[in-house]
Scaffold this active site. Structure first.
Site, PDB file in Angstrom:
ATOM      1  N   ASN A  22       0.893  -1.159   0.000  1.00 50.98           N
ATOM      2  CA  ASN A  22       0.000   0.000   0.000  1.00 50.98           C
ATOM      3  C   ASN A  22       0.937   1.217   0.000  1.00 50.98           C
ATOM      4  OD1 ASN A  22      -2.535   1.139   2.418  1.00 50.98           O
ATOM      5  ND2 ASN A  22      -2.317   1.617   0.266  1.00 50.98           N
ATOM      6  N   CYS A  82      -5.634   7.155   7.072  1.00 52.79           N
ATOM      7  CA  CYS A  82      -4.875   6.222   6.237  1.00 52.79           C
ATOM      8  C   CYS A  82      -3.919   5.500   7.179  1.00 52.79           C
ATOM      9  CB  CYS A  82      -4.118   6.948   5.129  1.00 52.79           C
ATOM     10  SG  CYS A  82      -3.241   5.816   4.034  1.00 52.79           S
ATOM     11  N   ASN A 159     -13.049   7.195   7.905  1.00 54.26           N
ATOM     12  CA  ASN A 159     -13.529   7.102   6.535  1.00 54.26           C
ATOM     13  C   ASN A 159     -14.519   5.940   6.474  1.00 54.26           C
ATOM     14  OD1 ASN A 159     -11.632   5.080   6.873  1.00 54.26           O
ATOM     15  ND2 ASN A 159     -10.300   5.730   5.231  1.00 54.26           N
ATOM     16  N   SER A 221      -6.908   1.117   7.363  1.00 51.63           N
ATOM     17  CA  SER A 221      -8.232   1.424   7.903  1.00 51.63           C
ATOM     18  C   SER A 221      -9.242   0.358   7.489  1.00 51.63           C
ATOM     19  CB  SER A 221      -8.687   2.816   7.449  1.00 51.63           C
ATOM     20  OG  SER A 221      -8.824   2.886   6.048  1.00 51.63           O
TER      21      SER A 221
END
Length: 281
Positions: A22, A82, A159, A221
Protein backbone atom coordinates in the site's frame (compact mmCIF):
# COMPACT_ATOMS: atom_id res chain seq x y z
CA UNK A 1 7.29 34.13 -1.99
CA UNK A 2 4.28 31.83 -2.37
CA UNK A 3 4.72 28.11 -1.64
CA UNK A 4 4.05 27.07 -5.24
CA UNK A 5 6.62 29.58 -6.50
CA UNK A 6 9.14 28.12 -4.04
CA UNK A 7 8.48 24.65 -5.44
CA UNK A 8 9.10 25.86 -8.98
CA UNK A 9 12.35 27.55 -8.00
CA UNK A 10 13.93 24.56 -6.29
CA UNK A 11 11.85 21.47 -7.01
CA UNK A 12 9.85 19.53 -4.45
CA UNK A 13 11.40 16.76 -2.38
CA UNK A 14 9.37 13.68 -1.48
CA UNK A 15 9.70 10.26 0.14
CA UNK A 16 8.27 7.02 -1.26
CA UNK A 17 7.04 4.58 1.39
CA UNK A 18 4.80 1.55 1.59
CA UNK A 19 3.05 -0.63 4.11
CA UNK A 20 2.57 -4.12 2.62
CA UNK A 21 2.54 -2.68 -0.90
CA UNK A 22 0.00 0.00 0.00
CA UNK A 23 2.23 2.80 -1.33
CA UNK A 24 2.57 6.48 -0.53
CA UNK A 25 4.28 9.66 -1.57
CA UNK A 26 5.10 11.66 1.58
CA UNK A 27 5.78 15.41 1.55
CA UNK A 28 7.41 17.05 4.57
CA UNK A 29 5.70 20.38 5.12
CA UNK A 30 7.74 21.00 8.26
CA UNK A 31 10.62 22.09 6.03
CA UNK A 32 8.54 24.69 4.20
CA UNK A 33 4.90 25.35 3.44
CA UNK A 34 3.54 23.13 0.67
CA UNK A 35 0.27 23.91 -1.07
CA UNK A 36 -1.17 20.53 -2.08
CA UNK A 37 -4.03 21.05 -4.52
CA UNK A 38 -6.25 18.27 -5.94
CA UNK A 39 -4.57 18.84 -9.33
CA UNK A 40 -1.08 18.46 -7.86
CA UNK A 41 -2.10 15.31 -5.95
CA UNK A 42 -3.56 13.79 -9.12
CA UNK A 43 -0.43 14.64 -11.12
CA UNK A 44 1.97 13.15 -8.57
CA UNK A 45 -0.28 10.12 -8.22
CA UNK A 46 -0.23 9.19 -11.90
CA UNK A 47 1.87 6.03 -12.26
CA UNK A 48 3.02 6.87 -15.80
CA UNK A 49 3.36 10.66 -15.84
CA UNK A 50 4.09 11.25 -12.14
CA UNK A 51 5.42 9.15 -9.28
CA UNK A 52 2.41 7.00 -8.46
CA UNK A 53 0.80 6.27 -5.10
CA UNK A 54 -2.30 4.92 -3.40
CA UNK A 55 -2.28 7.93 -1.08
CA UNK A 56 -0.25 11.11 -0.70
CA UNK A 57 0.52 12.26 2.85
CA UNK A 58 1.55 15.74 3.97
CA UNK A 59 3.43 16.13 7.27
CA UNK A 60 2.97 19.48 9.02
CA UNK A 61 4.21 20.96 12.29
CA UNK A 62 0.81 21.81 13.74
CA UNK A 63 -1.75 20.33 16.08
CA UNK A 64 -1.39 18.97 19.59
CA UNK A 65 0.78 15.99 18.65
CA UNK A 66 4.29 15.56 17.29
CA UNK A 67 3.07 16.25 13.74
CA UNK A 68 -0.16 16.59 11.76
CA UNK A 69 -0.92 14.37 8.74
CA UNK A 70 -3.24 15.14 5.83
CA UNK A 71 -4.07 12.44 3.28
CA UNK A 72 -4.99 12.65 -0.41
CA UNK A 73 -6.23 9.85 -2.66
CA UNK A 74 -4.88 9.39 -6.17
CA UNK A 75 -8.00 11.04 -7.61
CA UNK A 76 -7.18 14.22 -5.63
CA UNK A 77 -9.86 13.75 -2.97
CA UNK A 78 -8.95 13.81 0.73
CA UNK A 79 -9.33 11.16 3.40
CA UNK A 80 -9.38 11.66 7.16
CA UNK A 81 -7.56 8.39 7.81
CA UNK A 82 -4.88 6.22 6.24
CA UNK A 83 -3.58 3.62 8.65
CA UNK A 84 -0.61 2.24 6.72
CA UNK A 85 0.65 5.72 5.79
CA UNK A 86 0.34 6.73 9.44
CA UNK A 87 2.47 3.74 10.47
CA UNK A 88 5.08 4.52 7.79
CA UNK A 89 5.37 8.15 8.81
CA UNK A 90 5.42 7.22 12.50
CA UNK A 91 8.40 4.93 11.83
CA UNK A 92 10.18 7.74 9.96
CA UNK A 93 9.54 10.29 12.72
CA UNK A 94 10.60 7.85 15.45
CA UNK A 95 13.84 7.17 13.57
CA UNK A 96 14.34 10.92 13.24
CA UNK A 97 13.75 11.63 16.94
CA UNK A 98 15.22 8.46 18.43
CA UNK A 99 11.96 7.79 20.25
CA UNK A 100 9.85 4.63 20.36
CA UNK A 101 6.47 6.33 20.71
CA UNK A 102 4.75 9.50 19.56
CA UNK A 103 1.37 11.05 18.89
CA UNK A 104 0.16 12.17 15.47
CA UNK A 105 -2.91 14.23 14.69
CA UNK A 106 -5.13 13.73 11.65
CA UNK A 107 -8.64 14.77 10.72
CA UNK A 108 -9.58 11.52 12.47
CA UNK A 109 -8.12 12.86 15.76
CA UNK A 110 -5.04 12.05 17.84
CA UNK A 111 -3.38 8.71 17.02
CA UNK A 112 -0.77 7.09 19.26
CA UNK A 113 2.06 5.16 17.58
CA UNK A 114 4.65 2.82 19.10
CA UNK A 115 7.58 0.83 17.78
CA UNK A 116 7.52 -2.90 18.47
CA UNK A 117 10.00 -5.73 18.03
CA UNK A 118 11.24 -6.98 14.68
CA UNK A 119 10.61 -3.73 12.81
CA UNK A 120 6.87 -3.71 13.49
CA UNK A 121 5.03 -0.43 14.05
CA UNK A 122 1.65 -0.10 15.78
CA UNK A 123 -0.88 2.73 15.54
CA UNK A 124 -4.08 3.21 17.51
CA UNK A 125 -6.63 4.18 14.86
CA UNK A 126 -9.18 5.22 17.50
CA UNK A 127 -12.60 3.79 18.35
CA UNK A 128 -14.69 2.56 15.41
CA UNK A 129 -17.75 4.52 14.35
CA UNK A 130 -20.74 2.18 14.46
CA UNK A 131 -23.72 4.55 14.28
CA UNK A 132 -25.17 5.24 10.82
CA UNK A 133 -24.78 9.02 11.18
CA UNK A 134 -21.09 8.83 12.03
CA UNK A 135 -20.02 6.50 9.21
CA UNK A 136 -21.99 8.22 7.49
CA UNK A 137 -24.88 6.43 5.77
CA UNK A 138 -27.71 8.08 3.88
CA UNK A 139 -30.39 7.36 6.49
CA UNK A 140 -30.99 5.48 9.73
CA UNK A 141 -30.42 1.72 9.57
CA UNK A 142 -28.78 -1.22 11.31
CA UNK A 143 -25.08 -1.00 10.42
CA UNK A 144 -24.41 -4.67 11.20
CA UNK A 145 -26.25 -5.92 8.10
CA UNK A 146 -27.01 -3.36 5.41
CA UNK A 147 -29.95 -3.75 3.01
CA UNK A 148 -27.53 -4.56 0.15
CA UNK A 149 -27.19 -7.95 -1.52
CA UNK A 150 -24.68 -9.88 0.58
CA UNK A 151 -25.71 -8.05 3.79
CA UNK A 152 -22.39 -6.22 4.32
CA UNK A 153 -21.43 -4.44 7.54
CA UNK A 154 -20.83 -0.68 7.67
CA UNK A 155 -18.04 0.74 9.82
CA UNK A 156 -16.41 4.15 10.14
CA UNK A 157 -12.69 4.50 10.86
CA UNK A 158 -12.50 8.19 10.03
CA UNK A 159 -13.53 7.10 6.53
CA UNK A 160 -16.49 4.89 5.50
CA UNK A 161 -16.23 1.13 4.96
CA UNK A 162 -18.47 -1.59 3.57
CA UNK A 163 -17.36 -5.14 4.44
CA UNK A 164 -18.69 -8.24 2.69
CA UNK A 165 -18.06 -11.66 4.22
CA UNK A 166 -17.90 -14.18 1.41
CA UNK A 167 -17.07 -17.83 0.91
CA UNK A 168 -13.87 -17.09 -1.01
CA UNK A 169 -12.41 -13.57 -1.26
CA UNK A 170 -10.07 -14.74 -4.01
CA UNK A 171 -12.99 -15.61 -6.28
CA UNK A 172 -14.54 -12.10 -6.26
CA UNK A 173 -14.04 -9.92 -9.35
CA UNK A 174 -12.86 -7.06 -7.16
CA UNK A 175 -12.39 -4.35 -9.81
CA UNK A 176 -16.03 -4.51 -10.90
CA UNK A 177 -17.41 -5.38 -7.45
CA UNK A 178 -15.51 -2.57 -5.72
CA UNK A 179 -16.31 0.06 -8.32
CA UNK A 180 -20.01 -0.83 -8.14
CA UNK A 181 -20.27 -0.57 -4.36
CA UNK A 182 -17.97 2.44 -3.83
CA UNK A 183 -20.74 4.63 -5.24
CA UNK A 184 -23.70 2.88 -3.56
CA UNK A 185 -26.43 5.43 -2.71
CA UNK A 186 -26.39 4.37 0.95
CA UNK A 187 -22.91 5.96 1.18
CA UNK A 188 -23.17 9.70 0.44
CA UNK A 189 -19.38 10.14 0.73
CA UNK A 190 -18.62 6.93 -1.22
CA UNK A 191 -17.00 4.00 0.59
CA UNK A 192 -14.04 1.68 0.82
CA UNK A 193 -15.09 -1.88 -0.03
CA UNK A 194 -13.68 -5.07 1.50
CA UNK A 195 -14.32 -8.74 0.74
CA UNK A 196 -13.17 -11.19 3.39
CA UNK A 197 -13.50 -14.80 4.43
CA UNK A 198 -12.63 -16.68 7.62
CA UNK A 199 -9.45 -18.73 7.37
CA UNK A 200 -9.51 -20.05 10.93
CA UNK A 201 -9.99 -18.89 14.51
CA UNK A 202 -9.21 -15.14 14.62
CA UNK A 203 -7.71 -15.30 11.13
CA UNK A 204 -9.15 -13.55 8.05
CA UNK A 205 -8.26 -13.23 4.37
CA UNK A 206 -9.20 -9.84 2.96
CA UNK A 207 -8.99 -7.93 -0.32
CA UNK A 208 -9.75 -4.25 -0.67
CA UNK A 209 -11.04 -1.61 -3.04
CA UNK A 210 -10.15 1.86 -1.76
CA UNK A 211 -12.40 4.83 -2.32
CA UNK A 212 -10.82 7.23 -4.81
CA UNK A 213 -8.02 4.77 -5.62
CA UNK A 214 -9.20 1.32 -6.70
CA UNK A 215 -7.74 -2.10 -5.87
CA UNK A 216 -4.79 -1.86 -3.47
CA UNK A 217 -2.47 -4.50 -2.05
CA UNK A 218 -3.35 -3.51 1.52
CA UNK A 219 -5.29 -0.96 3.55
CA UNK A 220 -4.89 -0.23 7.22
CA UNK A 221 -8.23 1.42 7.90
CA UNK A 222 -9.98 -1.28 5.84
CA UNK A 223 -8.27 -3.96 7.93
CA UNK A 224 -9.44 -2.26 11.12
CA UNK A 225 -12.99 -1.97 9.80
CA UNK A 226 -13.04 -5.63 8.72
CA UNK A 227 -11.76 -6.81 12.10
CA UNK A 228 -14.43 -4.77 13.88
CA UNK A 229 -17.14 -6.08 11.54
CA UNK A 230 -16.02 -9.71 12.03
CA UNK A 231 -16.03 -9.34 15.82
CA UNK A 232 -19.47 -7.70 15.79
CA UNK A 233 -20.85 -10.55 13.70
CA UNK A 234 -19.34 -13.22 15.97
CA UNK A 235 -17.01 -14.56 13.27
CA UNK A 236 -13.84 -13.82 15.27
CA UNK A 237 -12.70 -12.36 18.55
CA UNK A 238 -11.45 -8.79 18.83
CA UNK A 239 -7.80 -9.66 18.10
CA UNK A 240 -7.21 -11.02 14.59
CA UNK A 241 -4.64 -11.69 11.90
CA UNK A 242 -5.61 -10.34 8.48
CA UNK A 243 -3.83 -11.58 5.35
CA UNK A 244 -3.95 -9.10 2.48
CA UNK A 245 -2.60 -9.25 -1.06
CA UNK A 246 0.58 -7.46 0.12
CA UNK A 247 1.15 -9.15 3.47
CA UNK A 248 -0.21 -9.46 6.99
CA UNK A 249 -1.56 -7.01 9.54
CA UNK A 250 -2.53 -7.73 13.13
CA UNK A 251 -5.58 -5.89 14.46
CA UNK A 252 -6.53 -5.61 18.14
CA UNK A 253 -9.84 -3.90 19.00
CA UNK A 254 -9.20 -2.69 22.55
CA UNK A 255 -11.16 -0.45 24.88
CA UNK A 256 -9.07 2.58 23.86
CA UNK A 257 -9.38 2.00 20.11
CA UNK A 258 -8.42 -0.28 17.23
CA UNK A 259 -4.69 -1.01 17.20
CA UNK A 260 -3.03 -2.00 13.93
CA UNK A 261 0.43 -3.57 13.72
CA UNK A 262 2.59 -4.41 10.70
CA UNK A 263 5.75 -3.74 8.75
CA UNK A 264 6.70 -0.51 6.98
CA UNK A 265 9.23 0.44 4.30
CA UNK A 266 10.90 3.73 3.35
CA UNK A 267 11.84 2.91 -0.23
CA UNK A 268 13.54 6.00 -1.65
CA UNK A 269 13.72 9.80 -1.65
CA UNK A 270 13.34 11.93 -4.76
CA UNK A 271 12.74 15.42 -6.12
CA UNK A 272 9.98 16.57 -8.44
CA UNK A 273 11.78 18.87 -10.83
CA UNK A 274 11.04 22.51 -11.49
CA UNK A 275 10.10 21.72 -15.10
CA UNK A 276 7.65 18.98 -14.06
CA UNK A 277 6.00 21.22 -11.46
CA UNK A 278 5.59 24.02 -13.99
CA UNK A 279 3.92 21.61 -16.41
CA UNK A 280 1.58 20.12 -13.81
CA UNK A 281 0.56 22.97 -11.48
Amino acid sequence: MRAMEQMRDSGLGFMKMHGLGNDFVVLDGRVREIDVTPALAQAIGHRNFGVGFDQLALIEARGAGDAHLTFYNSDGSTSAACGNATRCIAAYLMDESGRDSLTLTTDRGELAAVRGEGGLVSVNMGPPQLDWQDIPLAHEMDTLELPIEGAPTATGMGNPHCTFFVEDAEAVDLPSFGAKHEHHPLYPQRTNVQVAHVVGPDHLRMRVWERGVGVTLASGSSSCATAVAAARRGLTGRKVQIDLDGGTLWIDWRDDGVWMTGRTAHVFDGVLTQAWLEANT
